[in-house]
Design a protein around this motif. Structure first.
Motif, PDB file in Angstrom:
ATOM      1  N   ASP B 102       0.906  -1.266  -0.003  1.00  0.00           N
ATOM      2  CA  ASP B 102       0.056   0.171   0.024  1.00  0.00           C
ATOM      3  C   ASP B 102       1.010   1.312  -0.129  1.00  0.00           C
ATOM      4  O   ASP B 102       1.457   1.629   1.107  1.00  0.00           O
ATOM      5  CB  ASP B 102      -0.962   0.013   1.136  1.00  0.00           C
ATOM      6  N   VAL B 103       1.099   1.860  -1.168  1.00  0.00           N
ATOM      7  CA  VAL B 103       1.938   2.883  -1.191  1.00  0.00           C
ATOM      8  C   VAL B 103       0.970   4.201  -1.692  1.00  0.00           C
ATOM      9  O   VAL B 103       0.271   4.217  -2.412  1.00  0.00           O
ATOM     10  CB  VAL B 103       3.205   2.897  -2.174  1.00  0.00           C
ATOM     11  N   ARG B 104       1.567   5.370  -1.240  1.00  0.00           N
ATOM     12  CA  ARG B 104       0.951   6.651  -1.566  1.00  0.00           C
ATOM     13  C   ARG B 104       2.038   7.527  -2.037  1.00  0.00           C
ATOM     14  O   ARG B 104       2.914   8.007  -1.405  1.00  0.00           O
ATOM     15  CB  ARG B 104       0.090   7.265  -0.285  1.00  0.00           C
ATOM     16  N   LEU B 105       1.821   8.095  -3.307  1.00  0.00           N
ATOM     17  CA  LEU B 105       2.867   8.924  -4.015  1.00  0.00           C
ATOM     18  C   LEU B 105       2.241  10.274  -4.179  1.00  0.00           C
ATOM     19  O   LEU B 105       1.261  10.397  -4.534  1.00  0.00           O
ATOM     20  CB  LEU B 105       3.305   8.188  -5.336  1.00  0.00           C
ATOM     21  N   GLU B 106       3.088  11.456  -3.751  1.00  0.00           N
ATOM     22  CA  GLU B 106       2.559  12.774  -3.943  1.00  0.00           C
ATOM     23  C   GLU B 106       3.180  13.292  -5.151  1.00  0.00           C
ATOM     24  O   GLU B 106       4.049  12.429  -5.669  1.00  0.00           O
ATOM     25  CB  GLU B 106       3.135  13.315  -2.544  1.00  0.00           C
ATOM     26  N   THR B 107       2.746  14.460  -5.439  1.00  0.00           N
ATOM     27  CA  THR B 107       3.102  15.137  -6.452  1.00  0.00           C
ATOM     28  C   THR B 107       4.795  15.820  -6.286  1.00  0.00           C
ATOM     29  O   THR B 107       4.770  17.030  -6.399  1.00  0.00           O
ATOM     30  CB  THR B 107       2.311  15.963  -7.264  1.00  0.00           C
ATOM     31  N   ASP B 108       5.503  15.141  -5.616  1.00  0.00           N
ATOM     32  CA  ASP B 108       6.845  15.577  -5.492  1.00  0.00           C
ATOM     33  C   ASP B 108       7.869  14.357  -5.518  1.00  0.00           C
ATOM     34  O   ASP B 108       7.487  13.423  -5.100  1.00  0.00           O
ATOM     35  CB  ASP B 108       6.743  15.946  -3.907  1.00  0.00           C
ATOM     36  N   LYS B 109       8.845  14.740  -6.631  1.00  0.00           N
ATOM     37  CA  LYS B 109       9.814  13.706  -6.928  1.00  0.00           C
ATOM     38  C   LYS B 109      10.711  13.129  -5.630  1.00  0.00           C
ATOM     39  O   LYS B 109      10.524  11.677  -5.406  1.00  0.00           O
ATOM     40  CB  LYS B 109      10.802  14.277  -7.941  1.00  0.00           C
ATOM     41  N   ALA B 110      10.900  14.019  -4.532  1.00  0.00           N
ATOM     42  CA  ALA B 110      11.551  13.397  -3.675  1.00  0.00           C
ATOM     43  C   ALA B 110      10.609  12.751  -2.713  1.00  0.00           C
ATOM     44  O   ALA B 110      11.142  11.204  -2.312  1.00  0.00           O
ATOM     45  CB  ALA B 110      12.162  14.644  -2.826  1.00  0.00           C
ATOM     46  N   GLN B 117      11.306   3.954  -1.829  1.00  0.00           N
ATOM     47  CA  GLN B 117      12.475   3.246  -1.075  1.00  0.00           C
ATOM     48  C   GLN B 117      12.187   2.688   0.240  1.00  0.00           C
ATOM     49  O   GLN B 117      12.815   1.570   0.826  1.00  0.00           O
ATOM     50  CB  GLN B 117      13.653   4.438  -0.836  1.00  0.00           C
ATOM     51  N   ARG B 118      11.207   3.222   0.881  1.00  0.00           N
ATOM     52  CA  ARG B 118      10.764   2.846   2.311  1.00  0.00           C
ATOM     53  C   ARG B 118      10.131   1.248   2.232  1.00  0.00           C
ATOM     54  O   ARG B 118      10.299   0.625   2.973  1.00  0.00           O
ATOM     55  CB  ARG B 118       9.609   3.777   2.709  1.00  0.00           C
ATOM     56  N   HIS B 119       9.332   1.368   0.952  1.00  0.00           N
ATOM     57  CA  HIS B 119       8.728  -0.130   0.848  1.00  0.00           C
ATOM     58  C   HIS B 119       9.592  -1.258   0.088  1.00  0.00           C
ATOM     59  O   HIS B 119       9.631  -2.260   0.183  1.00  0.00           O
ATOM     60  CB  HIS B 119       7.597   0.221  -0.002  1.00  0.00           C
TER      61      HIS B 119
END
Lengths: 385, 499
Positions: B102-110, B117-119
């Motif tokens: 379950d990953v959540r990506l924001e509109t921020d490359k970093a 990387q955490r997952h």
């Protein structure tokens, strides 16, 4: 010719070869098999020509018209859906939706059941002037009043008023004839005992099938009548069916029935999603609508200018669509209840009354579009079709 | 003298923007639409308290008013921007496979890199390198093809030259080892309709770059608001639109367009015809195979149809938070397939463990549906062809069977959701076929294989003089590309007519 930049990219030659190859060995598109329309016509024809094969008397004021396809087969439909019949009465072409009363498990014919009503232009025409052999023009099956297995409950509580029984006849017959895993409770309200349509059939089906329960409710019953009397109240529903959970409630009948029954059911705690309502036309007397502006009379007449098509006269108490039809303009219409938006027109100037419940898109409201079947002129209007 | 300078067939995204752009420049334009409303894919329909968005999930290319993207600039030029309200979608997406990830990506490359990387701590280096590469690729692509650098060379743009014709799969394989990571990173493939083992890496790179740099947007009132606004401007520029007015025929004589015949039998002459219909319908149905030059048949023969969609339009009687819905866009995965098996599954009639995309419109715009409700769109990609083989009498049963499977997969992520459904409508490939008129309901036009995408698209031109085509069939599919394609078609017609 100058070489394109991408021709130097790695892998270009392989892609170009694939293009060449596919042009040699690819798909030959054919107008016979690769266009959308022929497939769609089988399921969702815009227009159908239906021949009246039989007419059956149901009650003194009601007949069933059996309709067969001029060019079979008839498209499938979902029990509860309707067709919009288009007819010409006294030189005016207009249409009305009629629920299909026959079940969808057979597609040899569609039955529609029509009751005589005061000022019922089309219904009375169908009752008085249509005979076996006549051909009627119709829309394809339409409407959203049907059992949706994804979120409806398997126990259906159906509340019908008068000729609002017709979509339920289709549902009941389908469930019983196909042995579907559903239970139906039917509350059927009528003014007098003689008004009940399909009473014997319903009685017989309820005796024969455990899944079907039939409760006629008579407003003005004869002396000695032992069944339920009065209106279909929340209390009656609760006392009859007991537990209200795990059931979906379906209503079809005249506006007055909704005005009474919907609050009754909401009062029992039935959530919106389990309360399904069939569109049932516009109010007979729009002046009685709570939102109607008092300063305008239903008989007031205004001029409607249709851009590029001329001027028409329109009564405030009559839907704009009707005025346009009387003027000889063909405006496509299906539900005539303000929901399906087929009769959407653009209001360029002037004011109309739109009763609550019209399903207008937000941006249609913003840019001045109205559903002409549920818009009543309050001033002189200019519109564009 | 012709009745009109241009007749536009179809008020889809490209048809509308083209019409508005041409009318604005003073051309006499007639826009014909066979349905009662404009928009094509960009429409809505009402059920109960809900107005359901048909097709728009995330609008790309908008950018902020301060840093406008190409689409915002175009809408500004057409004069419609002030009639619309856009809201930024705060996140890229959630990718969830129940019990697995379950990953959540924001509109921020970093953030994207850190979250992945955490997952996937074992793949730290690859993750960073992959996104660096994607961004470099997108930047180089823009320099060469958007800003049109006349001195493009391999030395100047090495990444572009090396990667433009690589598939996603090739690039993913060279940076990552975990199949789950590969599936998550390439989950955007659904937006183009081509599984990662065939999808050009360029699309994935540009999607990440575009959504991170220009963000994704929603339009208040849905895509129908945008469609209505564009047509409204078109009319105010003096254009004429007719609804319920399909075109039966595009008349061609001596290799030249003469005009159209409507479904009502009216003959209308025009100097140019812009078809927003598919090339298949334009050439084979409206023009007729006999008038079509051989080169058009050859060009079409090389193309195959994209997949259609299977969609659940869902209205809930509670706020999204009550069920734990926190994201505008969620990809719901059932496996880590990115190759041929995905393709096989899309060719089957039934929805089973297909990739699902869930859009919740109330996250970015709490007013999207009435207070205390939620509006969702759950879609998966399916080829239309198996649906064409279905006997009509089986249609409703099969439709609900697939819808049921989708609802079950949704319940695995949001338990209890079914009990909160107030309205639910199902759109099958046949529904998309009915309302778009596309062969087999192909929502993305021709399939975007490597050989059909980027520089190998059909384009809007035609060997028939005066005929132009615009829409998702001629170029890239999707809202931004088709809206922009209409403007581009308008430009070439204006040039052709010397206006």
């Amino acid at each position: 010719m100058k070489k394109a930049v991408f021709e130097d990219f790695d892998g270009y030659r392989e892609v170009a070869a694939a293009v060449e190859m596919s042009r040699k060995l690819g798909v030959n598109y054919s107008p016979d098999t690769d266009l959308a329309d022929p497939y769609i016509r089988r399921l969702h024809p815009d227009r159908m020509r239906l021949r009246v094969s039989d007419v059956f008397d149901e009650t003194s004021s009601t007949k069933t018209l059996r309709l067969v396809a001029e060019a079979p087969p008839l498209p499938p439909f979902q029990a509860g859906q309707y067709i919009a019949l288009s007819v010409e009465v006294d030189g005016v072409r207009t249409s009305r939706p009629y629920s299909i009363a026959s079940p969808p498990n057979q597609l040899g014919f569609y039955d529609i059941t029509v009751r005589r009503v005061a000022d019922g232009v089309v219904s009375n025409y169908l009752l008085d002037c249509v005979e076996p052999g006549d051909v009627l023009e119709s829309s394809g099956p339409a409407g959203t009043f049907y059992y949706n297995p994804i979120f409806h409950k398997k126990t259906m509580v159906c509340i019908a008023g008068g000729s609002g029984i017709t979509p339920f006849m289709s549902m009941i017959r389908e469930v019983l004839e196909c042995g579907l895993d559903r239970t139906i409770h039917l509350f059927y309200g009528n003014k007098s005992f003689e008004d009940i349509i399909f009473h014997e059939t319903l009685q017989w089906l309820s005796e024969r099938f455990e899944r079907f329960h039939y409760y006629p409710v008579i407003e003005e019953p004869p002396d000695g009548y032992e069944g339920s009397r009065g209106l279909i109240t929340g209390r009656l529903v609760k006392e009859t069916i007991g537990d209200l959970e795990e059931k979906t409630y379906y209503l079809c009948g005249p506006r007055g029935m909704y005005d009474f029954c919907v609050p009754e059911l909401e009062g029992l705690g039935v959530p919106k999603g389990r309360l399904r309502r069939e569109a049932y036309g516009t109010p007979a007397d729009i002046e009685k609508d709570p939102g109607w502006p008092g300063e305008v009379k239903g008989t007031d007449t205004f001029v409607v200018t249709v851009r590029g098509r001329g001027e028409f006269s329109a009564r405030a108490g009559e839907p704009l669509l009707v005025a346009l039809e009387k003027g000889g303009l063909a405006v496509p219409a299906v539900c005539r209840s303000g929901e399906c938006s087929m009769c959407r027109v653009r209001l360029l100037s002037g004011k109309v009354f739109q009763p609550a419940g019209v399903l207008l898109r937000k941006s249609d409201r913003q840019f001045g579009y109205i559903h002409s079947c549920a818009a009543y002129p309050l001033e002189n209007l200019e519109i564009a079709l | 003298m012709a009745d009109y300078d241009v007749v536009v067939v179809g008020a889809g995204n490209a048809g509308m923007t083209a019409s508005a752009a041409m009318a604005k420049k003073g051309l006499k334009v007639l826009l014909l639409e066979r349905h009662n409303i404009p928009g094509g894919c960009g429409t809505s329909f009402c059920r109960g308290r809900f107005e359901f968005e048909v097709a728009l999930h995330q609008l790309s290319g908008m950018g902020s008013p301060e840093h406008p993207g190409p689409l915002r600039m175009m809408l500004q030029e057409l004069g419609v921007i002030d009639d619309l309200e856009f809201v930024e979608i705060p996140e890229l997406f959630r990718a969830v496979m129940p019990g697995t990830i379950d990953v959540r990506l924001e509109t921020d490359k970093a953030q994207v890199i850190a979250e992945l990387q955490r997952h996937f701590p074992g793949e730290k280096e690859g993750i960073e390198k992959f996104f660096d590469l994607a961004f470099q690729f997108a930047t180089q692509m823009l320099s060469v093809f958007y800003f049109k650098d006349p001195d493009a060379s391999r030395d100047k743009y090495p990444i572009l030259y090396e990667y433009a014709f690589k598939t996603c799969r090739e690039v993913l394989d060279s940076f990552f080892s975990d199949p789950l990571l590969k599936a998550v990173v390439s989950v955007y493939w659904g937006y183009i309709g081509m599984p990662p083992d065939r999808l050009s890496f360029a699309y994935l790179a540009i999607l990440y770059f575009s959504f991170i740099e220009f963000k994704a947007y929603h339009v208040k009132g849905g895509s129908q608001a945008m469609s209505n606004a564009i047509v409204n401007k078109f009319l105010s520029y003096g254009g004429e639109a007719r609804f319920h007015c399909g075109v039966r025929k595009i008349e061609v004589a001596n290799g030249e367009v003469k005009g159209v015949v409507t479904e009502h039998g009216e003959r209308i002459s025009a100097k140019c015809v812009l078809s927003n219909a598919s090339p298949v319908a334009t050439y084979l149905q409206l023009i007729g195979p006999d008038h079509v030059p051989e080169q058009v048949h050859v060009e079409m023969r090389g193309r195959s149809l994209s997949m259609s969609g299977f969609t659940l339009y869902i209205g809930l009687d509670c706020e999204p938070g009550e069920l734990g819905i926190r994201d505008s866009t969620s990809f719901i995965m059932s496996n880590t397939e990115i190759g041929e098996k995905v393709y096989d599954q899309m060719r089957k009639l039934h929805v089973e463990d297909d990739l699902l995309v869930l859009s919740c419109y109330n996250i970015a715009d709490p007013d999207f549906s009435p207070k205390g409700t939620t509006e969702l769109n759950l879609v998966t990609l399916k080829f239309g062809e198996p649906w064409l083989r279905l006997p009509p009498t089986e249609y409703f049963r099969e439709k609900y069977r697939s819808a049921e499977n989708m609802m079950r997969n949704l319940e695995r992520v949001y338990p209890g959701i079914r009990d909160r459904v107030e309205e639910l409508e199902v759109g099958t490939p046949l529904t998309h076929m009915r309302y778009l008129g596309h062969p087999a309901g192909a929502i993305y036009g021709f399939a975007q294989h490597m050989k059909d995408s980027l520089f190998f698209q059909p384009g809007g031109g035609s060997p028939i003089q005066g005929l132009h085509l615009a829409g998702g069939w001629s170029g890239d599919p999707g809202f931004q590309p088709t809206l922009e394609a209409g403007k581009a078609a308008a430009n070439s017609i204006l040039k052709e007519l010397g206006a």
